[in-house]
Scaffold this active site. Structure first.
Site, PDB file in Angstrom:
ATOM      1  N   GLU A   1       0.859  -1.188   0.000  1.00  0.00           N
ATOM      2  CA  GLU A   1       0.000   0.000   0.000  1.00  0.00           C
ATOM      3  C   GLU A   1       0.894   1.237   0.000  1.00  0.00           C
ATOM      4  O   GLU A   1       1.703   1.413   0.914  1.00  0.00           O
ATOM      5  CB  GLU A   1      -0.876   0.043   1.251  1.00  0.00           C
ATOM      6  CG  GLU A   1      -2.131  -0.775   1.189  1.00  0.00           C
ATOM      7  CD  GLU A   1      -2.989  -0.551   2.433  1.00  0.00           C
ATOM      8  OE1 GLU A   1      -4.181  -0.260   2.281  1.00  0.00           O
ATOM      9  OE2 GLU A   1      -2.469  -0.672   3.557  1.00  0.00           O
ATOM     10  N   VAL A   2       0.749   2.058  -1.013  1.00  0.00           N
ATOM     11  CA  VAL A   2       1.422   3.364  -1.040  1.00  0.00           C
ATOM     12  C   VAL A   2       0.400   4.394  -0.579  1.00  0.00           C
ATOM     13  O   VAL A   2      -0.684   4.502  -1.160  1.00  0.00           O
ATOM     14  CB  VAL A   2       1.947   3.692  -2.443  1.00  0.00           C
ATOM     15  CG1 VAL A   2       2.348   5.158  -2.559  1.00  0.00           C
ATOM     16  CG2 VAL A   2       3.132   2.793  -2.783  1.00  0.00           C
TER      17      VAL A   2
END
Length: 714
Positions: free
Chosen positions: A476-477
């Site tokens: 997850e960015v």
């Protein structure tokens, strides 16, 4: 040398031809596969007609000595069939006819009167391997990009162009079933060792080796690799084959719980061919292929495939910016997470890493962890001695900030303490270049709070990895409202280079994955408090399709970690995220899960056939009598529907950019059943009206935490 670029179909424009024929003065025809407009060679329906026309042409060449199939692409032979073509089939008959056309073509190739050799470099999967198996010989490069396999099961299908029949002939029944039932791929050296390819050579001499193989095949006595004696003993008698089929069926049932229809049909097609002959096997194969293509499981898995393919082309931002090159990366903290991040950065992305810790012992442990991963791959034959040494030298340990002035990205993986992360950020801004990106691996703290004291908040971002980093596919960015789009694009590109499936989410409590996971875990704990047995809840949700149940997951992640996230979510979302008083009492008793040797399950005993035993002491600790019998459907609704509900809220609030990212995040991040396609695919499959009605009934019985999200109510 005479070249015939349009021989396959003269009336079509040259650029639309997938097969290019060059007939050499030595009597050897080289057919180069180069599908126009595609980065990867994929088999399309019209290519069957082209290939048959090409074979007609070759039949008329009296001086022909042999044929070589090779690829015009830089890094792939043939990656398989065009999945869009399969998804476009509206009936089982249409899909079956696709398979039948492929079978007829490869039967003709196998029966071709002159030697035919596949010259393989790069990806050789699915229909590409089926083509190679129909050839009389196979030569491959020893390059790391060369991999061979039949991964159709991962799309809910089986090999439909003769693969179920020819692969057992080539590598033996046990290995063939294993490859087809798991979809795993063989590296070049493994393929040579198992007899799948005849020879390995360096890429520049691939065609020379293929020509040599044609000469060898032209001799009266053909060389065929000998399979191990145990394999031959199993295959050469009916009892041995029955044992192989039975063991495969047991393994499949244990892993899939009957949720995937493709594996049993793969076994059936192989069995039909081995017991009743090739034609019976091919007929069974194409019939099953047609049936499977219409199943909801295959449709969900194909949708997931399209989603992940589209995601690979997405920069993570709509700003149209290009990512900056990342030449060097720093990692702060050499614990399991930090060492894992350093490993995937150095080994998979091939990027030098500066690994920093405050203690020599921590650094030593981190470097040992990285070395252990490299040694394991070296032992499996995935790395040469040179490659292993090269990977080791890419990570340099340090106790200070020397060398940080040359870094492009620094990823912190220190304790979940906001003050500590602020100090790390200040240090990186002081010692790093102005363009350095500071990425936090936090699983609970909002990125905006970490960036609050930054001199350059636009260069602060979240990179939320999942443990263990080496195995878990999702990243997850997390972007704040102030994060520079170029920073987002650069971070996404780095994550992909690390081998991760990357989704970009907006900053917020729990981000996306932990936020939708929390109500699922909370409700499981409430069921436990109500007297439903731990193993009954876990078994039910594993049969639903999760890789592990919620309590086994809590033990794996660590209750100390989940307890840090719970109050943050409660503060942000109120009553529906109220933590259940289970984790706190477990921690007070020293039960962190597997890491402490004590959790919901016992870790002082070996896992039995029925799985790891529940620690009965948990029931006494929580004051629970585990005697309540609850139907599986009720357990699923109580736990899964709140997860779906929260995913809808995340979509509505813009936490995720689209439903595609929501499905991918759930499948790759928490193991939402792939054959159900993800929360949004599952919602569409179940029907939004029906899900809303079930949530309303649960809210009436158990309280407002089940209230349908506003988009479902409207």
């Amino acid at each position: 040398m005479t070249t015939h670029p349009k021989t396959a179909q003269e009336n079509r424009p040259e650029q639309e031809t997938a097969f290019h024929l060059a007939l050499g003065d030595d009597g050897i025809a080289v057919i180069t596969v180069d599908v126009p407009g595609e980065r990867m060679n994929v088999l399309k329906g019209e290519m069957v007609r082209e290939a048959n026309a090409l074979l007609d042409t070759l039949d008329e060449q009296p001086a022909l000595r042999g044929v070589i199939f090779t690829s015009g692409k830089a890094d792939n032979f043939i990656a398989g069939a065009d999945v869009h073509m399969l998804a476009a089939c509206e009936t089982a008959e249409a899909a079956r006819e696709l398979a039948h056309a492929g079978q007829r073509l490869f039967d003709r190739l196998e029966a071709f009167p002159k030697p035919v050799v596949a010259a393989i470099h790069g990806t050789c999967l699915g229909g590409g391997l089926e083509l190679a198996l129909a050839c009389h010989g196979r030569v491959a490069t020893d390059h790391p990009a060369t991999r061979l396999g039949l991964p159709e099961v991962q799309l809910g299908l089986l090999p439909g162009s003769g693969g179920t029949q020819r692969l057992p002939d080539r590598v033996g029944l046990p290995l063939a079933l294993d490859l087809m039932l798991t979809g795993r791929q063989l590296r070049a050296r493994q393929a040579r060792k198992r007899g799948l390819v005849d020879d390995l050579v360096a890429p520049p001499i691939l065609l020379d080796a293929a020509r040599k193989r044609i000469d060898e095949l032209a001799e009266p006595r053909r060389h065929r690799p000998k399979r191990p004696l145990t394999t031959r003993l199993l295959e050469n008698n009916p009892l041995g084959r029955r044992l192989v089929y039975r063991q495969s069926e047991r393994t499949v049932q244990a892993k899939t719980h009957g949720n995937y229809p493709a594996p049993p049909r793969i076994i059936d097609a192989v069995r039909a061919g081995r017991e009743r002959g090739r034609q019976a096997g091919l007929e069974t194969e194409r019939r099953h292929f047609g049936e499977l293509a219409m199943t909801p499981e295959a449709r969900a898995l194909m949708a997931l495939y399209f989603a992940t393919t589209a995601l690979k082309k997405d920069s993570g931002t709509d700003a149209g910016v290009e990512p900056r090159p990342v030449r060097r990366v720093g990692v702060l903290g050499a614990g399991l997470m930090g060492a894992g991040i350093a490993y995937v950065t150095s080994a998979k992305a091939g990027t030098p890493v500066r690994l920093k810790d405050i203690a020599l012992e921590g650094l030593n442990n981190g470097m040992r962890h990285i070395d252990g991963e490299i040694r394991a791959r070296h032992k499996r034959g995935a790395l040469t001695d040179f490659e292993a040494t090269r990977q080791r030298t890419r990570v340099t340990p340090t106790l200070d900030y020397r060398g940080f002035g040359a870094l492009d990205v620094v990823i912190e993986a220190v304790f979940e303490d906001l003050d500590l992360k602020h100090r790390m950020l200040a240090d990186v801004e002081a010692h790093g270049p102005e363009h350095v990106i500071f990425a936090s691996n936090t699983s609970s703290l909002p990125i905006s709070e970490i960036a609050a004291g930054a001199h350059r908040p636009e260069r602060v971002i979240g990179m939320h990895y999942f443990s263990p980093v080496e195995k878990m596919p999702l990243l997850e960015v997390i972007a704040t409202d102030r994060t520079d789009p170029e920073v987002i694009a650069t971070t996404v590109a780095l994550g992909r280079a690390q081998g991760k499936t990357v989704i970009v989410v907006r900053d917020g409590a729990g981000f996306y994955v932990n936020r939708i996971l929390a109500p699922y875990l909370n409700e499981a704990c409430r069921l436990l408090q109500e007297g439903v047995a731990i193993d009954h809840i876990d078994r039910t949700l594993v049969r639903f399709g999760f890789p592990v149940g919620p309590f086994a997951l809590l033990d794996e992640v660590g209750l100390d970690v989940s307890e840090k996230v719970a109050p943050i979510l409660h503060r942000a979302f109120g009553e529906r995220m109220t933590p259940v008083d289970v984790g706190g009492r477990m921690l007070a008793d020293g039960r962190k899960g597997r890491k402490s040797g004590k959790g919901f399950y016992r870790y002082d005993r070996k896992r039995g056939k029925g799985g790891r035993p529940v620690d009965e002491g948990v029931y006494r600790l929580l004051g629970v009598a585990p005697g309540r019998d609850m139907a599986p459907e009720a357990i699923i609704d109580r736990t899964v529907l709140p997860m779906i509900n929260e995913a809808v809220r995340c979509r509505d609030e813009g936490i995720i950019r689209c439903e595609r990212d929501g499905d991918i995040g759930a499948v790759f991040g928490i193991g939402f059943p792939p054959f159900r396609g993800g929360p949004f695919h599952y919602l569409r499959q179940q029907g939004a009206a029906g899900v809303t009605e079930r949530l309303q009934a649960l809210a009436a019985e158990h309280g407002p935490r089940f209230a349908p999200a506003p988009p479902l109510q409207g």
